[in-house]
Each structure stands twice: as C-alpha cells, then as structure tokens.
Design a protein around this motif. Structure first.
Motif, PDB file in Angstrom:
ATOM      1  N   ALA A   1       0.833  -1.206   0.000  1.00  0.00           N
ATOM      2  CA  ALA A   1       0.000   0.000   0.000  1.00  0.00           C
ATOM      3  C   ALA A   1       0.869   1.258   0.000  1.00  0.00           C
ATOM      4  N   ALA A   2       1.952   1.250   0.783  1.00  0.00           N
ATOM      5  CA  ALA A   2       2.859   2.396   0.816  1.00  0.00           C
ATOM      6  C   ALA A   2       3.544   2.576  -0.537  1.00  0.00           C
ATOM      7  N   ASP A   3       3.974   1.468  -1.150  1.00  0.00           N
ATOM      8  CA  ASP A   3       4.585   1.558  -2.484  1.00  0.00           C
ATOM      9  C   ASP A   3       3.607   2.182  -3.472  1.00  0.00           C
ATOM     10  N   ILE A   4       2.363   1.770  -3.415  1.00  0.00           N
ATOM     11  CA  ILE A   4       1.346   2.262  -4.347  1.00  0.00           C
ATOM     12  C   ILE A   4       1.063   3.742  -4.101  1.00  0.00           C
ATOM     13  N   ALA A   5       0.995   4.151  -2.835  1.00  0.00           N
ATOM     14  CA  ALA A   5       0.811   5.575  -2.526  1.00  0.00           C
ATOM     15  C   ALA A   5       1.996   6.387  -3.056  1.00  0.00           C
ATOM     16  N   GLU A   6       3.204   5.830  -2.943  1.00  0.00           N
ATOM     17  CA  GLU A   6       4.395   6.521  -3.434  1.00  0.00           C
ATOM     18  C   GLU A   6       4.435   6.585  -4.963  1.00  0.00           C
ATOM     19  N   GLU A   7       3.677   5.725  -5.631  1.00  0.00           N
ATOM     20  CA  GLU A   7       3.552   5.772  -7.091  1.00  0.00           C
ATOM     21  C   GLU A   7       2.609   6.896  -7.528  1.00  0.00           C
ATOM     22  N   GLY A   8       1.934   7.537  -6.558  1.00  0.00           N
ATOM     23  CA  GLY A   8       1.063   8.664  -6.873  1.00  0.00           C
ATOM     24  C   GLY A   8      -0.416   8.337  -6.945  1.00  0.00           C
TER      25      GLY A   8
ATOM     26  N   GLU B   1     -18.060   4.536  -0.162  1.00  0.00           N
ATOM     27  CA  GLU B   1     -17.932   5.772   0.618  1.00  0.00           C
ATOM     28  C   GLU B   1     -16.663   6.528   0.231  1.00  0.00           C
ATOM     29  N   VAL B   2     -15.551   5.809   0.087  1.00  0.00           N
ATOM     30  CA  VAL B   2     -14.304   6.466  -0.315  1.00  0.00           C
ATOM     31  C   VAL B   2     -14.465   7.100  -1.691  1.00  0.00           C
ATOM     32  N   LEU B   3     -15.055   6.365  -2.623  1.00  0.00           N
ATOM     33  CA  LEU B   3     -15.202   6.872  -3.986  1.00  0.00           C
ATOM     34  C   LEU B   3     -16.168   8.048  -4.060  1.00  0.00           C
ATOM     35  N   GLU B   4     -17.224   8.026  -3.264  1.00  0.00           N
ATOM     36  CA  GLU B   4     -18.219   9.102  -3.316  1.00  0.00           C
ATOM     37  C   GLU B   4     -17.877  10.289  -2.428  1.00  0.00           C
ATOM     38  N   ARG B   5     -17.319  10.031  -1.243  1.00  0.00           N
ATOM     39  CA  ARG B   5     -17.073  11.102  -0.283  1.00  0.00           C
ATOM     40  C   ARG B   5     -15.605  11.366   0.008  1.00  0.00           C
ATOM     41  N   GLY B   6     -14.741  10.431  -0.402  1.00  0.00           N
ATOM     42  CA  GLY B   6     -13.314  10.591  -0.131  1.00  0.00           C
ATOM     43  C   GLY B   6     -12.895  10.155   1.249  1.00  0.00           C
ATOM     44  N   ALA B   7     -13.809   9.534   1.985  1.00  0.00           N
ATOM     45  CA  ALA B   7     -13.489   9.096   3.350  1.00  0.00           C
ATOM     46  C   ALA B   7     -14.372   7.924   3.742  1.00  0.00           C
ATOM     47  N   ALA B   8     -13.876   7.132   4.681  1.00  0.00           N
ATOM     48  CA  ALA B   8     -14.623   6.005   5.241  1.00  0.00           C
ATOM     49  C   ALA B   8     -13.894   5.544   6.488  1.00  0.00           C
ATOM     50  N   VAL B   9     -14.533   4.688   7.253  1.00  0.00           N
ATOM     51  CA  VAL B   9     -13.850   4.053   8.376  1.00  0.00           C
ATOM     52  C   VAL B   9     -12.818   3.110   7.770  1.00  0.00           C
ATOM     53  N   GLY B  10     -11.562   3.315   8.104  1.00  0.00           N
ATOM     54  CA  GLY B  10     -10.475   2.510   7.573  1.00  0.00           C
ATOM     55  C   GLY B  10      -9.182   3.286   7.701  1.00  0.00           C
ATOM     56  N   THR B  11      -8.156   2.823   7.013  1.00  0.00           N
ATOM     57  CA  THR B  11      -6.854   3.472   7.051  1.00  0.00           C
ATOM     58  C   THR B  11      -6.506   3.989   5.668  1.00  0.00           C
ATOM     59  N   ARG B  12      -6.283   5.295   5.574  1.00  0.00           N
ATOM     60  CA  ARG B  12      -5.797   5.879   4.313  1.00  0.00           C
ATOM     61  C   ARG B  12      -4.282   5.857   4.356  1.00  0.00           C
ATOM     62  N   VAL B  13      -3.677   5.295   3.324  1.00  0.00           N
ATOM     63  CA  VAL B  13      -2.224   5.218   3.230  1.00  0.00           C
ATOM     64  C   VAL B  13      -1.768   6.339   2.312  1.00  0.00           C
ATOM     65  N   VAL B  14      -0.850   7.164   2.799  1.00  0.00           N
ATOM     66  CA  VAL B  14      -0.376   8.303   2.032  1.00  0.00           C
ATOM     67  C   VAL B  14       1.143   8.229   1.870  1.00  0.00           C
ATOM     68  N   ASP B  15       1.648   8.920   0.885  1.00  0.00           N
ATOM     69  CA  ASP B  15       3.074   8.981   0.590  1.00  0.00           C
ATOM     70  C   ASP B  15       3.798   9.656   1.756  1.00  0.00           C
ATOM     71  N   ASP B  16       4.977   9.161   2.109  1.00  0.00           N
ATOM     72  CA  ASP B  16       5.788   9.768   3.163  1.00  0.00           C
ATOM     73  C   ASP B  16       6.023  11.251   2.925  1.00  0.00           C
ATOM     74  N   ASP B  17       6.128  11.651   1.653  1.00  0.00           N
ATOM     75  CA  ASP B  17       6.376  13.057   1.319  1.00  0.00           C
ATOM     76  C   ASP B  17       5.181  13.942   1.560  1.00  0.00           C
ATOM     77  N   ASP B  18       4.009  13.349   1.765  1.00  0.00           N
ATOM     78  CA  ASP B  18       2.778  14.121   1.943  1.00  0.00           C
ATOM     79  C   ASP B  18       2.423  14.218   3.419  1.00  0.00           C
ATOM     80  N   ARG B  19       3.350  14.729   4.207  1.00  0.00           N
ATOM     81  CA  ARG B  19       3.134  14.828   5.652  1.00  0.00           C
ATOM     82  C   ARG B  19       1.974  15.736   6.033  1.00  0.00           C
ATOM     83  N   SER B  20       1.591  16.622   5.134  1.00  0.00           N
ATOM     84  CA  SER B  20       0.506  17.543   5.459  1.00  0.00           C
ATOM     85  C   SER B  20      -0.823  16.816   5.631  1.00  0.00           C
ATOM     86  N   THR B  21      -0.958  15.595   5.081  1.00  0.00           N
ATOM     87  CA  THR B  21      -2.215  14.880   5.222  1.00  0.00           C
ATOM     88  C   THR B  21      -2.160  13.824   6.318  1.00  0.00           C
TER      89      THR B  21
END
Length: 165
Positions: free
Chosen positions: A117-124, A141-161
């Motif tokens: 998941a981290a590799d995929i987030a780092e792919e953009g 829910e993620v596709l319609e609202r951008g959020a759901a109960v779960g874990t969002r994996v983000v790129d290490d470079d995107d510390r703001s999120t």
C-alpha cells in the motif's frame, strides 16, 4: 524501496490492462504459480498485493483498496491487543506493531499489505486504503465522499495529510 518483479503467464495481460480504459475495476488475489527450475517442478505463491503493485505501474489507477478480513483497517497493535486502535492515516515512516501467522498465511500478511500500500501511494495513486472486507460499502464511501472508516495510506512526502500517531 522494495522492488517486485512479476512475469505473467498470459503474455497479453499488460495489453489487456492497458486497453481496459476508464471505468474498469481490477480485482486481484494471490495464486499458486508453477515454476520450473532445471528438472525440478516447484510452486511459488504470488501475493495479490504484489500483483496490484504491478497493475498500478502498468495502468492509471485512481483508487486502490486492500480488503482485510478481521479489522476496520491498520491497527496500532494486533487486533487482540487491549491497546489496539485504528490508524486513520498512515505512511511507511509511521510504523505499526502487527502480528503475522506465517503457519496459516504464506502471502506476507499485514506487513506485506502495508508495504505494498505504501509503495502504491508513493507511485502517486491518490486514494490508497486498507478497509474491512466485510464492509464493501466502505469502498463506495471512499469513492463518493473521499473518506470512510479505515486506514488511508499516504506517501511519506505528503506529511501535510498525516495525523500524528
């Protein structure tokens, strides 16, 4: 960064993926693949997580979901630990304390899912999530609202999120 190399038995698979166009949903799962080494016939297990890494490097992907069988998402500790809490946003640099039952799960368990998941987030890929597979509505829910109960994996470079853990 861990590199994965995948050689598909279907020589036209990449072309079929590339020709898929928008609106396609790719569902992957692991499989046992026969191999030949000299005169010996052997088998290897190819994880669906590794297959998904290859797919996102081959075709444009807008969302990637890793469906878990027993939890809402990535947890701070194994599910049976009294201090286990859902990690809502996670990067590779955050780490976590998991458990892997290697005697039952030969595909790498939660550690391989998190790394993939981290590799995929780092792919953009903009939406990479670990979700409870028993709750398929969370993908919607993620596709319609951008959020759901779960874990969002983000790129290490995107510390703001990222929330601090």
């Amino acid at each position: 960064r861990r590199a994965s190399s995948v050689a598909f038995a279907a020589p036209d698979l990449e072309q079929r993926l590339l020709g898929g166009g928008q609106g396609k949903v790719f569902v992957t799962g692991g499989d046992v693949i026969p191999t030949v080494s000299g005169d010996a016939r052997e088998f290897v297990v190819l994880s669906g997580d590794v297959i998904m890494e290859h797919v996102v490097r081959t075709v444009p992907v807008s969302a990637c979901f890793f469906l878990l069988g027993d939890t809402d998402g990535l947890l701070s500790h194994p599910p049976d630990h009294p201090e286990a809490r859902l990690i809502e946003r996670w990067t590779r640099g955050d780490g976590f304390c998991g458990a892997h039952a290697a005697s039952r799960d030969v595909t790498g368990g939660i550690y391989l899912k998190a790394a993939a998941a981290a590799d995929i987030a780092e792919e953009g890929v903009p939406a990479v999530w670990l979700l409870d597979g028993r709750r398929p509505e969370r993908m919607v829910e993620v596709l319609e609202r951008g959020a759901a109960v779960g874990t969002r994996v983000v790129d290490d470079d995107d510390r703001s999120t990222c929330a601090s853990s």
